[in-house]
Design a protein around this motif. Structure first.
Motif, short mmCIF file in Angstrom:
data_model
loop_
_atom_site.label_atom_id
_atom_site.label_comp_id
_atom_site.label_asym_id
_atom_site.label_seq_id
_atom_site.Cartn_x
_atom_site.Cartn_y
_atom_site.Cartn_z
N THR A 133 -5.16 -16.18 -44.41
CA THR A 133 -4.32 -17.79 -44.70
C THR A 133 -5.31 -18.66 -45.18
OG1 THR A 133 -3.17 -17.04 -42.85
CG2 THR A 133 -2.64 -19.38 -43.89
N VAL A 134 -6.50 -18.69 -45.05
CA VAL A 134 -7.40 -19.68 -45.44
C VAL A 134 -7.63 -19.47 -46.94
CG1 VAL A 134 -9.48 -18.29 -45.22
CG2 VAL A 134 -9.60 -20.88 -45.20
N PHE A 135 -7.31 -18.36 -47.48
CA PHE A 135 -7.07 -18.45 -49.39
C PHE A 135 -5.96 -18.90 -49.63
CE2 PHE A 135 -10.95 -15.95 -48.64
CZ PHE A 135 -11.95 -16.11 -49.69
N ILE A 136 -4.62 -18.28 -49.21
CA ILE A 136 -3.30 -18.38 -49.78
C ILE A 136 -2.63 -19.77 -49.27
CG2 ILE A 136 -3.42 -15.83 -50.30
CD1 ILE A 136 -1.96 -15.43 -47.68
N ALA A 137 -2.83 -20.52 -48.30
CA ALA A 137 -2.26 -21.44 -47.61
C ALA A 137 -2.48 -22.63 -48.69
CB ALA A 137 -2.69 -21.71 -46.34
N THR B 104 -1.37 -24.23 -42.59
CA THR B 104 -1.12 -23.75 -41.43
C THR B 104 -1.96 -24.40 -40.47
OG1 THR B 104 -2.55 -21.90 -41.44
CG2 THR B 104 -0.43 -21.59 -42.67
N LEU B 105 -1.61 -24.42 -39.10
CA LEU B 105 -2.57 -25.18 -37.88
C LEU B 105 -3.81 -24.55 -38.16
CD1 LEU B 105 0.30 -25.46 -35.13
CD2 LEU B 105 -1.26 -26.87 -36.13
N PRO B 106 -4.26 -23.20 -38.06
CA PRO B 106 -5.45 -23.00 -37.86
C PRO B 106 -6.36 -23.45 -39.55
CG PRO B 106 -4.21 -21.04 -37.40
CD PRO B 106 -3.40 -22.04 -37.85
N VAL B 107 -5.62 -23.32 -40.46
CA VAL B 107 -6.53 -23.75 -41.65
C VAL B 107 -6.65 -25.22 -41.58
CG1 VAL B 107 -6.08 -24.14 -44.06
CG2 VAL B 107 -5.56 -22.11 -43.13
N ALA B 108 -5.81 -26.05 -40.93
CA ALA B 108 -5.98 -27.39 -40.83
C ALA B 108 -7.02 -27.76 -39.90
CB ALA B 108 -4.56 -27.99 -40.31
#
Length: 559
Positions: A500-504, A510-514
């Motif tokens: 997700t860190v690449f595509i959010a 998303t919460l983890p990326v934030a």
């Protein structure tokens, strides 16, 4: 009579078996297509991008990469820390497995749920919790000047925290079903308590211990979020190095080689795991777990119970408590700051990441449940042959193959019609569903295999189609398992970080990326917001898990 001289009943069963085989192949079609398009294709595309130039494969690049001293250091650290993490987890968690398997005491189900909470937490939250406990300015730093953020011990402790439940529930689930009369018989024949345990119980537990150890090794070997936050520039696993080579250095050839190494290692681990699971399923005589648990008696057993409770409190609950305390370091100030758009890393207020994550997780859960249910139905028969066993192994690969590679592969591969999805919101749920499907399968498959096969055969002989057999026989018995599987898929999807860190997108984090982006920015307010978002994410996952425990029909303790 049939040409082979079989009776009508035998001919009916043979025809039903043929229809069942055809139905299983039909059930496999959608899951196979899903994994081919959204897993195999992106991974192959990113590897080819890194190792192919002008239509020619540069396989010599593999030797060049392996010859680099820093790459060998990463391989050594990845393997070494995974081995040590696995040994520490077994040493710490096996007493807990015994207590939850053999002791019946008030609060037992609550303790089992608490033990499982860390496993469903996002790795970013785990890393953040230990950063608040042992990092610079953390609790131990404030009280005694102890900081572990620059040593490997913080990573090892976080891995034990995360994987404690894997050992407790995998080994404890089997331990609770072992017939205690076998060990009691050895004691009556003159064996000491330790000798009886070593010669009777330990060999029976060995497949479960091996399976748990392999899963812990797999999760720690591919660790990303924990090492990314706690390791700093000093320590990196293969997964972290793949991310660094891909997003910071832009060396796709090195990233591709590291991906292939990780893929080969994961394949070997999963093959060993499948072998241990087959041993566990075929080699034991089990009883109802509810009949083996007894109230502790004697000072020794009560002391063991107290020790396990203390371990859970210190190792599992203390980091989470410190995380919550740090989130309230400025009262409600950090939570209020989440509602403001500061024009920094995010294009929206950080609090919007909560709604984004919930929406993505719901969509990912729906996809994972559909794909996982079809796959579980296809895998129900243990004697279905090598093709189906290979399909089972395929479903587990997303747990170990680099999520970073999958995420970057989505951007590289899914950029042309008819699969131009880079601008579509569905890209994030698809990546999250890849991780959720294995949990759906592992939750539903034991329940489906427990359904008496004669019920299906009787319905098929009476002319019911495979779909009607599923609807009338299987579904009423596995309805709760579907809900449990959906809950696990939801919790896992909520915390997916590597892909997700690449595509959010910046306007839909998303919460983890934030959390990861806030931790990467200097300043007390960013640190506090990261703690606040991590606390919210932890509470959502914990509530989901507690609801799952109320839905579970299998109380043996296995996932």
């Amino acid at each position: 009579m049939s040409p082979a001289g079989a009776s009508p009943a035998e001919a009916g069963r043979a025809a039903a078996k043929r229809r069942g085989t055809a139905a299983r192949l039909g059930l496999m079609a959608l899951p196979v297509a899903f994994f081919a398009v959204f897993f195999a294709y992106p991974v192959t595309a990113i590897v080819a991008r890194g190792l192919k130039a002008d239509g020619v494969w540069r396989l010599g690049r593999i030797g060049e990469v392996l010859a680099q001293s820093d790459v060998r250091q990463v391989l050594w650290f990845t393997t070494w820390q995974a081995l040590v993490s696995t040994v520490l987890t077994l040493l710490v968690a096996l007493p807990g497995a015994y207590v939850l398997a053999r002791f019946d005491f008030p609060g037992r189900q609550l303790l089992r749920a608490v033990v499982t909470v860390p496993f469903v937490l996002p790795t970013v939250v785990v890393g953040t919790a230990f950063l608040a406990l042992v990092g610079r300015g953390g609790l131990l730093d404030e009280l005694w000047g102890v900081r572990l953020d620059t040593t490997v011990w913080a990573i090892l402790l976080a891995h034990v925290f995360f994987n404690y439940a894997v050992v407790v529930r995998t080994v404890g689930g089997l331990w609770g079903q072992l017939d205690p009369r076998q060990e009691e018989a050895a004691r009556m024949l003159g064996a000491s308590r330790f000798t009886a345990w070593r010669t009777v119980t330990l060999p029976a537990l060995a497949p479960a211990v091996a399976a748990a150890a392999l899963m812990v090794f797999l999760f720690t070997f591919t660790s990303f979020g924990v090492v990314q936050i706690l390791g700093g520039p000093t320590f990196a696993t293969l997964e972290v190095e793949i991310y660094r080579q891909t997003s910071e250095i832009f060396d796709l050839s090195t990233a591709a080689v590291l991906t292939m190494i990780q893929f080969a290692a994961v394949g070997a681990i999963l093959a060993l795991h499948a072998w241990t699971v087959r041993r566990r399923e075929t080699a034991l005589r089990l009883v109802d777990a509810s009949r083996t648990a007894r109230r502790p008696h004697g000072a020794g057993q009560w002391a063991l119970l107290a020790g396990v409770v203390a371990t859970v409190a210190v190792l599992l609950l203390l980091p989470l408590a410190v995380l919550v305390e740090r989130s309230f370091g400025a009262g409600l100030g950090h939570y209020r700051a989440l509602t403001r758009d500061d024009g920094g890393v995010f294009l929206v207020a950080p609090i919007e990441a909560v709604g984004n994550s919930l929406g993505y997780a719901v969509a990912a859960t729906a996809i994972a449940v559909v794909i996982g249910t079809l796959a579980s139905a296809a895998l129900t028969r243990r004697d279905a042959g090598r093709l189906v066993r290979g399909f089972d192994a395929l479903l587990m690969l997303p747990l170990g193959v680099s999520a970073v590679t999958v995420g970057f592969g989505f951007l590289i591969a899914l950029d042309e019609p008819p699969l131009d999805l880079r601008a579509s919101w569905i890209l994030v749920p698809l990546a999250q569903a890849l991780v959720g499907v294995p949990f759906v399968v592992r939750t539903m498959l034991p329940v489906l295999r427990a359904v008496d096969v004669r019920l299906r055969e009787a319905a098929a002989v009476l002319g019911a189609s495979p779909w009607r057999v599923w609807r009338e026989v299987d579904l009423p018995m596995v309805r709760r398992a579907v809900l449990v599987a959906a809950g696990f898929a939801f919790a896992v999807s909520l915390g997916e970080f590597g892909a997700t860190v690449f595509i959010a997108r910046p306007d839909n984090p998303t919460l983890p990326v934030a959390v990861a982006r806030l931790l990467g920015r200097p300043g007390e307010i960013n640190y506090g917001q990261a703690m606040a978002l991590s606390t919210i994410l932890m509470l959502v996952c914990a509530v989901a898990l507690l609801l799952l425990e109320r839905l579970r029909t299998d109380r043996s303790g296995e996932f």
